[in-house]
Every structure is written in C-alpha cells, then in structure tokens.
Design a protein around this motif. Sequence first.
Motif, short mmCIF file in Angstrom:
data_model
loop_
_atom_site.label_atom_id
_atom_site.label_comp_id
_atom_site.label_asym_id
_atom_site.label_seq_id
_atom_site.Cartn_x
_atom_site.Cartn_y
_atom_site.Cartn_z
N SER A 46 -5.23 5.29 5.60
CA SER A 46 -6.83 5.92 5.51
C SER A 46 -7.40 4.75 5.94
O SER A 46 -8.81 4.69 6.72
N GLU A 47 -7.20 3.25 5.26
CA GLU A 47 -7.25 2.09 6.62
C GLU A 47 -7.41 2.39 7.36
O GLU A 47 -8.62 1.76 8.14
N TYR A 63 5.45 3.26 -1.98
CA TYR A 63 4.76 1.93 -1.56
C TYR A 63 4.93 1.61 -0.61
O TYR A 63 6.35 0.76 0.33
N TYR A 116 -0.84 7.21 2.15
CA TYR A 116 -2.23 8.03 1.85
C TYR A 116 -3.14 6.73 2.29
O TYR A 116 -4.32 6.81 3.36
N GLN A 117 -3.20 5.99 1.12
CA GLN A 117 -4.63 4.20 0.99
C GLN A 117 -3.86 3.82 2.81
O GLN A 117 -5.34 3.39 3.29
N ARG A 150 4.60 7.02 -6.32
CA ARG A 150 3.84 6.92 -4.65
C ARG A 150 4.56 5.51 -4.06
O ARG A 150 5.36 4.82 -4.73
N LYS A 179 0.79 -0.94 0.03
CA LYS A 179 0.29 0.19 -0.10
C LYS A 179 0.73 1.16 0.20
O LYS A 179 2.26 0.92 0.74
N TYR A 180 0.32 2.27 -0.79
CA TYR A 180 1.30 3.54 -0.41
C TYR A 180 0.75 4.50 1.12
O TYR A 180 -0.11 4.31 1.10
#
Lengths: 371, 109
Positions: B30-31, B71, B26-27, B69, B23-24
């Motif tokens: 937010s998760e 990761y 921000y992803q 991005r 995942k990067y």
Amino acid sequence: MTRNEFFNELNERLAVLNEMERKDIVDEYVAHIEFRMQDGKTEGQAIEDFGDVDALADEILEAYHIDSSATKNKSIEYYLKVVIGFINQTTEKLLNCQPSDMARIAVEFVMVLFAIFLIGVPFDLFHNAFANIFYAFPSGISQPIISVFGLIIELAQLFLSFLVLYSFIKIRILERASDAPVQRAQRTQRPPKPPRAPKAKGYKKSNNYATAQPPQVVTKENTMENSNIDAALSEEEQTTVEGFTQENTQSFEETTPPVQDVPYHATRRNNGGYSQGQYEDYGNEKPSGGDFVITLVVNVLKFFLFLTVWLPFAFLTIAAIVCTVLAFILIAVKGIGFWGLCLIGLGFCLMGITFVAWLSDIIFGGKKKNA
Amino acid sequence: MNTQFKKGVLDLIVLLVISEEDKYGYQLVSEVSKIVDVNEGTIYPLLKRLTNENYCETYLEQSAEGPARKYYKTTRAGKVYLNILVDEWMEFSQTIDKFIKERHNNDQK
C-alpha cells in the motif's frame, strides 16, 4: 471472480513451481485480499485489483526466470516458430561469419553428409541380415514383419541423421560463432554469485528450451552492476564475508526457488556475439508469425546472394552436396546402379576439389595477408 | 504513466521503503502504490525476485490480530544495490531533465 476461482487459475498457471513456492505466493495474495476486505472492499473488488491472472502469473514466473511461453500449451504454431527460428538463426550466423569460417563450415558440412551416409551402412546391413533370417518363414508371415522392421530401421536412421545434422549446426555453427571475444571477456569478468539452492521440481522441465539456446550472455550493464555490488561488498565487509555467505546460504536453503545463474535482466537479452538476430531466442520471444516468415524469406535470399559472392567455394560445395544427395536418392530408389556410382564419384570429386580449394585458401590467403 | 517507466524504478522504491523499516507485504504494497500507481499484484513477484536475488530476506512475526505476518528486510547486498540504483537514478533523471529543458525551451521559442 471468486477467491477459489482466482487461486485455482493461478495455481494452474504456476504449476511448474514446486508446492512450497506456490504456497508462499498464494499465502501473500490471500493475506492481501484479507487486508483489503478489512479496509472495506469486497472480495471480488480485491481480486479484480490484481488484474488479469495470466499477466500476473507471467510476472511471477519471470521472477523465477522461467519463460512463461514454455509453460503454456504448445501448439503446432509454437513448434513451427521454433523450427523457423532455428533456421533463421543459422542463416544469420552464416551470413555474418568470416570467409575462412565459411569455408570451414562448407567442408565440415560435406564431411557430415558423408558421416550420415556412413551411419546408414550398418543400418542397411542389419536390415538385410534380419530380412534374410525371416525369408525362411512363409511369405504370409515374413512379408509384414520385414516391412514393419524395415520401416522402424529407416525411421531410426532418419532420426539419427537429423540428430547428427542438428548437433553439427548447433555446435559447429551456432555455438562456435557465438563464442565471440566479447563473450569471452564477459565470462571472465562475471563475478561469483552467492550459492544457489538446488533446482526445484518442474523447473527443469520448463527450462528445456533454455538448454537448446546458445550459451547465455550477461549483458554489459548487468556485469557492471553486479561487479559494482560485489566490489562494494568486498570493500565494506571483507572481514565478514564468510559469515555473510553462510548466513545467506541458510536463508536460501529455506526459501530459495530455482534461480538461474544469470542475473534477472540478463535472461531476456541473451544475444550472443552479434546483435541483428532478434530471433535467436527461438521460440521464446514470441514474435508474430508474419514477421517470422518474412525474415526467413529475406534470410534465404540474402544467403543465396552471399553464396554468389563466394562463388568458388559455394558453387563447389553446393554441387558436391547436390550430387551426393541425388546419389543417395537414386541409390535409395533403384539400388546402387551405374548412375548412382557416377553421382557418388562426382560428389566425392567435388568434395575433394572443395577441400583443396579450402586448403589453398588457407595457405595462399595467409601468405597474401603476410605480404 | 507509462508502465515501463514505473517498472524500472519499482526496485528502487521497494528497496527504499523497506530499508527504513521492515515491512510486511500489505503494508509495503500500500505504501508503494501511494507513490506509483501500479497493479498491486505485481509487487509480490517483485519482492519474490528481490528475495531470490538476495537483496532482501523475510521473517515471520506473530501479530495481535490475525495470522503471522511475513516481514521483508533488506540485506547488506540489498543496501549496496539500493545505493547503486539511487545513484544511477539521480544521474539519469538529471540528464533527462536537462535534456528536456533545453529542447523544450528551444521548441517554444
């Protein structure tokens, strides 16, 4: 708060980190804000979500094992806390040590005082020689030079004496007592860690305080955790270990910031062989001033109570110390006179008696135990 | 919820999220913030620490929109660490659960 303000403040607080690391972090936050704005928030809202900049910076520094209090501006209060913390640590260590250790420390302390006295001798000789040379000049010139020079020499002597005393306390009292069996066991248990990259600029500076602390100890929990991992790792991939570490070293060289050799959780709980001393991280734990002073007073009182229990040694030692110190003061003020000689003689006699008492304790005390 | 509670399990949650899929930043953030309500800014330092401790690593990948991005990806050490954390958490939560049920029932009687 605008973006610029936020990043300026953050950069300022993270000044101990090197350029690359700082950029790395800032980039992440920039990206975060951008994403937030894509989701329909304003820049101000996105930044507000980060909360207090100071708290954020503390968290970031913690990830690098940097004690954030060391990067803040140091006030007199801070240094005072460091000094009081050092005294507290010393008294607690003394209270907790064995009688035989106590005797050893007492004897060594007297020896150190003697050493400090000896240190003074060459300084005095140098001072006198210098003064004699300058007396040849007219007094208008020689007087100020001699007094300034005398002051410098005395300051140097004072500094050296303090240094000797400080290193004595640090090495012979604090570190020796913290070299408890628990720690030794843990030291051997500690698993090898993956290679680390060289320390970054600025890191060392902030870490000065860590070097003044007793050796850091890995807590049990951590040791377990790590050895579990290492064990599991070595089971799982004994064949690829070499590739594994190599790969890691590479990625480390590129991205790794300074990391201490201790796992993350360990840095904050480096209590040595004993547990009561909650301030032995002197200066680092930021306790409130009131608590500190109370602990100091209690410790000093406890210390004198403790001394009365070990009266034979303590009385002699204290008397020896008092005599010697008085003698020094007398000599400094009046020059070596009749009373100075008397006091020094008394001091040495008492030291001798203490030494004999200490020896007899070792010899006869040992015999008692054997019987 | 008590912030200390959250801080304790954040390692576990973050590692679990990236162990399924890279995942990067921000992803990931937010998760994670969907599961526990934390200050989003504090997850980045945590990622940094996990990277420093060799439990995860990073790589850059270009994206169609915007800049490259970064990761995050778990390492093998990270996976082992995750397993240990999950085991510890299970044991811990069961013990506490049991304890609460016993005591709480006693109190209500």
